[in-house]
Design a protein around this motif. Structure first.
Motif, PDB file in Angstrom:
ATOM      1  N   PRO A   4      14.502   7.304  -6.221  1.00  9.14           N
ATOM      2  CA  PRO A   4      13.344   7.332  -5.333  1.00  9.14           C
ATOM      3  C   PRO A   4      12.615   5.991  -5.319  1.00  9.14           C
ATOM      4  O   PRO A   4      12.748   5.185  -6.216  1.00  9.14           O
ATOM      5  N   ALA A   5      11.844   5.799  -4.264  1.00 12.21           N
ATOM      6  CA  ALA A   5      10.972   4.628  -4.148  1.00 12.21           C
ATOM      7  C   ALA A   5       9.607   5.123  -3.692  1.00 12.21           C
ATOM      8  O   ALA A   5       9.502   6.104  -2.974  1.00 12.21           O
ATOM      9  N   LEU A   6       8.567   4.439  -4.140  1.00  9.12           N
ATOM     10  CA  LEU A   6       7.197   4.816  -3.803  1.00  9.12           C
ATOM     11  C   LEU A   6       6.630   3.894  -2.740  1.00  9.12           C
ATOM     12  O   LEU A   6       6.974   2.728  -2.671  1.00  9.12           O
ATOM     13  N   PHE A   7       5.732   4.446  -1.931  1.00  9.48           N
ATOM     14  CA  PHE A   7       5.011   3.658  -0.942  1.00  9.48           C
ATOM     15  C   PHE A   7       3.538   3.740  -1.307  1.00  9.48           C
ATOM     16  O   PHE A   7       2.802   4.580  -0.815  1.00  9.48           O
ATOM     17  N   PRO A   8       3.085   2.879  -2.239  1.00 12.08           N
ATOM     18  CA  PRO A   8       1.695   2.940  -2.688  1.00 12.08           C
ATOM     19  C   PRO A   8       0.732   2.440  -1.618  1.00 12.08           C
ATOM     20  O   PRO A   8       1.069   1.539  -0.849  1.00 12.08           O
ATOM     21  N   ALA A   9      -0.422   3.022  -1.573  1.00 13.60           N
ATOM     22  CA  ALA A   9      -1.468   2.593  -0.639  1.00 13.60           C
ATOM     23  C   ALA A   9      -2.666   2.114  -1.436  1.00 13.60           C
ATOM     24  O   ALA A   9      -3.030   2.714  -2.442  1.00 13.60           O
ATOM     25  N   SER A  10      -3.256   1.013  -0.982  1.00 20.90           N
ATOM     26  CA  SER A  10      -4.373   0.424  -1.695  1.00 20.90           C
ATOM     27  C   SER A  10      -5.269  -0.303  -0.708  1.00 20.90           C
ATOM     28  O   SER A  10      -4.812  -0.747   0.344  1.00 20.90           O
ATOM     29  N   GLU A  11      -6.532  -0.444  -1.053  1.00 24.49           N
ATOM     30  CA  GLU A  11      -7.451  -1.203  -0.208  1.00 24.49           C
ATOM     31  C   GLU A  11      -7.177  -2.696  -0.287  1.00 24.49           C
ATOM     32  O   GLU A  11      -7.559  -3.451   0.590  1.00 24.49           O
ATOM     33  N   SER A  12      -6.523  -3.143  -1.335  1.00 28.28           N
ATOM     34  CA  SER A  12      -6.229  -4.552  -1.541  1.00 28.28           C
ATOM     35  C   SER A  12      -4.724  -4.745  -1.678  1.00 28.28           C
ATOM     36  O   SER A  12      -4.063  -3.996  -2.386  1.00 28.28           O
ATOM     37  N   SER A  13      -4.189  -5.758  -1.029  1.00 27.27           N
ATOM     38  CA  SER A  13      -2.751  -6.015  -1.127  1.00 27.27           C
ATOM     39  C   SER A  13      -2.352  -6.498  -2.524  1.00 27.27           C
ATOM     40  O   SER A  13      -1.183  -6.489  -2.865  1.00 27.27           O
ATOM     41  N   ASP A  28      10.989   2.061  -8.006  1.00 29.97           N
ATOM     42  CA  ASP A  28      10.900   0.937  -7.079  1.00 29.97           C
ATOM     43  C   ASP A  28       9.760   1.222  -6.116  1.00 29.97           C
ATOM     44  O   ASP A  28       9.335   2.361  -5.953  1.00 29.97           O
ATOM     45  N   ARG A  29       9.269   0.177  -5.452  1.00 32.05           N
ATOM     46  CA  ARG A  29       8.200   0.432  -4.487  1.00 32.05           C
ATOM     47  C   ARG A  29       8.502  -0.259  -3.172  1.00 32.05           C
ATOM     48  O   ARG A  29       9.223  -1.255  -3.119  1.00 32.05           O
ATOM     49  N   ILE A  30       7.962   0.298  -2.119  1.00 29.30           N
ATOM     50  CA  ILE A  30       8.164  -0.210  -0.774  1.00 29.30           C
ATOM     51  C   ILE A  30       7.025  -1.175  -0.459  1.00 29.30           C
ATOM     52  O   ILE A  30       5.856  -0.815  -0.587  1.00 29.30           O
ATOM     53  N   VAL A  31       7.398  -2.411  -0.097  1.00 26.43           N
ATOM     54  CA  VAL A  31       6.401  -3.458   0.150  1.00 26.43           C
ATOM     55  C   VAL A  31       6.777  -4.263   1.388  1.00 26.43           C
ATOM     56  O   VAL A  31       7.928  -4.263   1.826  1.00 26.43           O
ATOM     57  N   TRP A  32       5.799  -4.964   1.939  1.00 24.52           N
ATOM     58  CA  TRP A  32       5.993  -5.879   3.061  1.00 24.52           C
ATOM     59  C   TRP A  32       5.973  -7.286   2.498  1.00 24.52           C
ATOM     60  O   TRP A  32       5.067  -7.657   1.747  1.00 24.52           O
ATOM     61  N   GLY A  33       6.989  -8.090   2.791  1.00 25.10           N
ATOM     62  CA  GLY A  33       6.971  -9.440   2.267  1.00 25.10           C
ATOM     63  C   GLY A  33       8.209 -10.232   2.621  1.00 25.10           C
ATOM     64  O   GLY A  33       9.046  -9.807   3.409  1.00 25.10           O
ATOM     65  N   LYS A  34       8.305 -11.404   2.008  1.00 23.01           N
ATOM     66  CA  LYS A  34       9.418 -12.311   2.253  1.00 23.01           C
ATOM     67  C   LYS A  34      10.592 -11.913   1.372  1.00 23.01           C
ATOM     68  O   LYS A  34      10.436 -11.665   0.189  1.00 23.01           O
ATOM     69  N   LEU A  35      11.766 -11.892   2.001  1.00 22.10           N
ATOM     70  CA  LEU A  35      12.996 -11.534   1.304  1.00 22.10           C
ATOM     71  C   LEU A  35      14.025 -12.615   1.585  1.00 22.10           C
ATOM     72  O   LEU A  35      14.188 -13.041   2.742  1.00 22.10           O
TER      73      LEU A  35
END
Length: 62
Positions: A4-13, A28-35
């Motif tokens: 599984p992977a998590l999609f954490p939500a937060s007010e701050s990146s 593992d977690r799901i994130v937006w970024g450079k790959l």
């Protein structure tokens, strides 16, 4: 079956307080970024323990 992977939500990146919760840091977690290999930022599945990541779309279909 993939882990599984998590999609954490937060007010701050930059908020990683959720990772200190013992069981959440195991996944593992799901994130937006450079790959590496991509010109633009993408959604990815990040394994912080191994410092590796993969594109989310490929992870979902793989």
């Amino acid at each position: 079956m993939k882990p599984p992977a998590l999609f954490p939500a937060s007010e701050s990146s930059y908020d990683k307080a959720w990772a200190s919760w013992e069981y959440l840091g195991l996944y593992d977690r799901i994130v937006w970024g450079k790959l590496d290999g991509y010109q633009k930022e993408v959604w990815m599945v990040l394994d912080e323990t191994r410092n590796t990541g993969g594109e989310l779309g490929k992870w979902l279909t793989g």
